[in-house]
Write a protein that holds these residues in place. Structure first.
Motif, PDB file in Angstrom:
ATOM      1  N   MET A   5      -1.089   3.815   8.046  1.00  0.00           N
ATOM      2  CA  MET A   5      -0.758   4.299   9.331  1.00  0.00           C
ATOM      3  C   MET A   5      -1.613   4.958   9.934  1.00  0.00           C
ATOM      4  O   MET A   5      -1.752   4.744  11.244  1.00  0.00           O
ATOM      5  CB  MET A   5       0.497   5.097   8.886  1.00  0.00           C
ATOM      6  N   ILE A   6      -2.528   5.878   9.649  1.00  0.00           N
ATOM      7  CA  ILE A   6      -3.564   6.608  10.158  1.00  0.00           C
ATOM      8  C   ILE A   6      -4.537   5.702  10.892  1.00  0.00           C
ATOM      9  O   ILE A   6      -4.830   5.797  11.998  1.00  0.00           O
ATOM     10  CB  ILE A   6      -4.034   7.584   9.037  1.00  0.00           C
ATOM     11  N   LEU A   7      -5.255   4.523  10.228  1.00  0.00           N
ATOM     12  CA  LEU A   7      -5.828   3.427  10.710  1.00  0.00           C
ATOM     13  C   LEU A   7      -5.456   2.994  11.933  1.00  0.00           C
ATOM     14  O   LEU A   7      -6.075   2.825  12.913  1.00  0.00           O
ATOM     15  CB  LEU A   7      -6.493   2.690   9.491  1.00  0.00           C
ATOM     16  N   CYS A   8      -4.050   2.755  11.780  1.00  0.00           N
ATOM     17  CA  CYS A   8      -3.513   2.231  13.074  1.00  0.00           C
ATOM     18  C   CYS A   8      -3.201   2.825  14.176  1.00  0.00           C
ATOM     19  O   CYS A   8      -3.806   2.549  15.276  1.00  0.00           O
ATOM     20  CB  CYS A   8      -1.848   1.469  12.661  1.00  0.00           C
ATOM     21  N   LEU A   9      -2.968   4.157  13.917  1.00  0.00           N
ATOM     22  CA  LEU A   9      -3.198   5.227  15.095  1.00  0.00           C
ATOM     23  C   LEU A   9      -4.397   5.360  15.820  1.00  0.00           C
ATOM     24  O   LEU A   9      -4.656   5.470  16.944  1.00  0.00           O
ATOM     25  CB  LEU A   9      -2.590   6.453  14.593  1.00  0.00           C
ATOM     26  N   ILE A  10      -5.576   5.460  14.681  1.00  0.00           N
ATOM     27  CA  ILE A  10      -6.961   5.492  15.283  1.00  0.00           C
ATOM     28  C   ILE A  10      -7.081   4.168  16.062  1.00  0.00           C
ATOM     29  O   ILE A  10      -7.648   4.442  17.235  1.00  0.00           O
ATOM     30  CB  ILE A  10      -8.030   5.667  14.201  1.00  0.00           C
ATOM     31  N   ASP A  11      -6.917   2.999  15.750  1.00  0.00           N
ATOM     32  CA  ASP A  11      -7.180   1.794  16.336  1.00  0.00           C
ATOM     33  C   ASP A  11      -6.497   1.789  17.717  1.00  0.00           C
ATOM     34  O   ASP A  11      -6.909   1.276  18.811  1.00  0.00           O
ATOM     35  CB  ASP A  11      -6.673   0.800  15.597  1.00  0.00           C
ATOM     36  N   ILE A  12      -5.129   2.150  17.653  1.00  0.00           N
ATOM     37  CA  ILE A  12      -4.079   2.114  19.117  1.00  0.00           C
ATOM     38  C   ILE A  12      -5.228   3.137  20.017  1.00  0.00           C
ATOM     39  O   ILE A  12      -5.363   2.780  21.072  1.00  0.00           O
ATOM     40  CB  ILE A  12      -3.159   2.488  18.630  1.00  0.00           C
ATOM     41  N   THR A  13      -5.462   4.256  19.453  1.00  0.00           N
ATOM     42  CA  THR A  13      -6.235   5.115  20.723  1.00  0.00           C
ATOM     43  C   THR A  13      -7.639   4.763  21.228  1.00  0.00           C
ATOM     44  O   THR A  13      -7.974   5.112  22.330  1.00  0.00           O
ATOM     45  CB  THR A  13      -6.229   6.625  20.016  1.00  0.00           C
ATOM     46  N   LEU A  14      -8.258   4.037  20.204  1.00  0.00           N
ATOM     47  CA  LEU A  14      -9.476   3.771  20.560  1.00  0.00           C
ATOM     48  C   LEU A  14      -9.608   2.479  21.321  1.00  0.00           C
ATOM     49  O   LEU A  14     -10.677   2.004  21.874  1.00  0.00           O
ATOM     50  CB  LEU A  14     -10.433   3.503  19.208  1.00  0.00           C
ATOM     51  N   LYS A  15      -8.730   1.484  21.208  1.00  0.00           N
ATOM     52  CA  LYS A  15      -8.518   0.306  22.051  1.00  0.00           C
ATOM     53  C   LYS A  15      -8.461   0.484  23.492  1.00  0.00           C
ATOM     54  O   LYS A  15      -7.493   1.307  23.676  1.00  0.00           O
ATOM     55  CB  LYS A  15      -7.590  -0.913  21.499  1.00  0.00           C
ATOM     56  N   PRO A  16      -8.979  -0.204  24.382  1.00  0.00           N
ATOM     57  CA  PRO A  16      -8.732  -0.060  25.613  1.00  0.00           C
ATOM     58  C   PRO A  16      -7.388  -0.653  26.246  1.00  0.00           C
ATOM     59  O   PRO A  16      -6.672  -0.131  27.005  1.00  0.00           O
ATOM     60  CB  PRO A  16      -9.824  -0.509  26.409  1.00  0.00           C
ATOM     61  N   ARG A  17      -6.970  -1.873  25.346  1.00  0.00           N
ATOM     62  CA  ARG A  17      -5.734  -2.486  25.490  1.00  0.00           C
ATOM     63  C   ARG A  17      -5.288  -3.028  24.455  1.00  0.00           C
ATOM     64  O   ARG A  17      -5.820  -3.038  23.476  1.00  0.00           O
ATOM     65  CB  ARG A  17      -6.063  -3.908  26.423  1.00  0.00           C
ATOM     66  N   VAL A  18      -3.765  -2.655  24.303  1.00  0.00           N
ATOM     67  CA  VAL A  18      -2.793  -3.201  23.271  1.00  0.00           C
ATOM     68  C   VAL A  18      -1.889  -4.315  24.019  1.00  0.00           C
ATOM     69  O   VAL A  18      -1.851  -4.301  25.242  1.00  0.00           O
ATOM     70  CB  VAL A  18      -2.285  -2.185  22.438  1.00  0.00           C
ATOM     71  N   ARG A  19      -1.212  -5.056  23.010  1.00  0.00           N
ATOM     72  CA  ARG A  19      -0.611  -6.163  23.785  1.00  0.00           C
ATOM     73  C   ARG A  19       1.024  -5.646  23.445  1.00  0.00           C
ATOM     74  O   ARG A  19       1.291  -4.858  22.776  1.00  0.00           O
ATOM     75  CB  ARG A  19      -0.690  -7.536  22.777  1.00  0.00           C
ATOM     76  N   HIS A  20       1.839  -6.168  24.553  1.00  0.00           N
ATOM     77  CA  HIS A  20       3.228  -6.066  24.553  1.00  0.00           C
ATOM     78  C   HIS A  20       3.885  -4.645  25.029  1.00  0.00           C
ATOM     79  O   HIS A  20       5.001  -4.750  25.705  1.00  0.00           O
ATOM     80  CB  HIS A  20       3.827  -6.785  23.261  1.00  0.00           C
ATOM     81  N   PHE A  21       3.120  -3.613  24.560  1.00  0.00           N
ATOM     82  CA  PHE A  21       3.899  -2.541  25.090  1.00  0.00           C
ATOM     83  C   PHE A  21       2.566  -1.527  25.271  1.00  0.00           C
ATOM     84  O   PHE A  21       1.487  -1.712  24.973  1.00  0.00           O
ATOM     85  CB  PHE A  21       4.498  -1.666  23.612  1.00  0.00           C
ATOM     86  N   PRO A  22       2.988  -0.294  26.058  1.00  0.00           N
ATOM     87  CA  PRO A  22       2.056   0.582  26.376  1.00  0.00           C
ATOM     88  C   PRO A  22       1.511   1.226  25.013  1.00  0.00           C
ATOM     89  O   PRO A  22       2.330   1.191  24.051  1.00  0.00           O
ATOM     90  CB  PRO A  22       2.620   1.674  27.332  1.00  0.00           C
TER      91      PRO A  22
END
Length: 54
Positions: free
Chosen positions: A1-18
């Motif tokens: 879960m923590i790795l996903c949160l880090i990945d979400i905040t570091l990526k400039p874009r994610v798909r399907h939702f903000p």
């Protein structure tokens, strides 16, 4: 879960939702939110072609 949160905040874009929606999903739907993000929401890198390697 923590790795996903880090990945979400570091990526400039994610798909399907903000980004904020993905953060809430990962935090509120443990562990389903993290799995959903990895399968559906994570932006994939561009595929390499033969010309890129040469």
């Amino acid at each position: 879960m923590i790795l996903c949160l880090i990945d979400i905040t570091l990526k400039p874009r994610v798909r399907h939702f903000p980004t904020l929606v993905w953060v809430l999903l990962v935090v509120l739907l443990i562990p389903l939110g993290a799995v959903l993000y990895l399968i559906v929401g994570r932006e994939r890198g561009a595929a390499l072609r033969d010309e890129d390697i040469r």
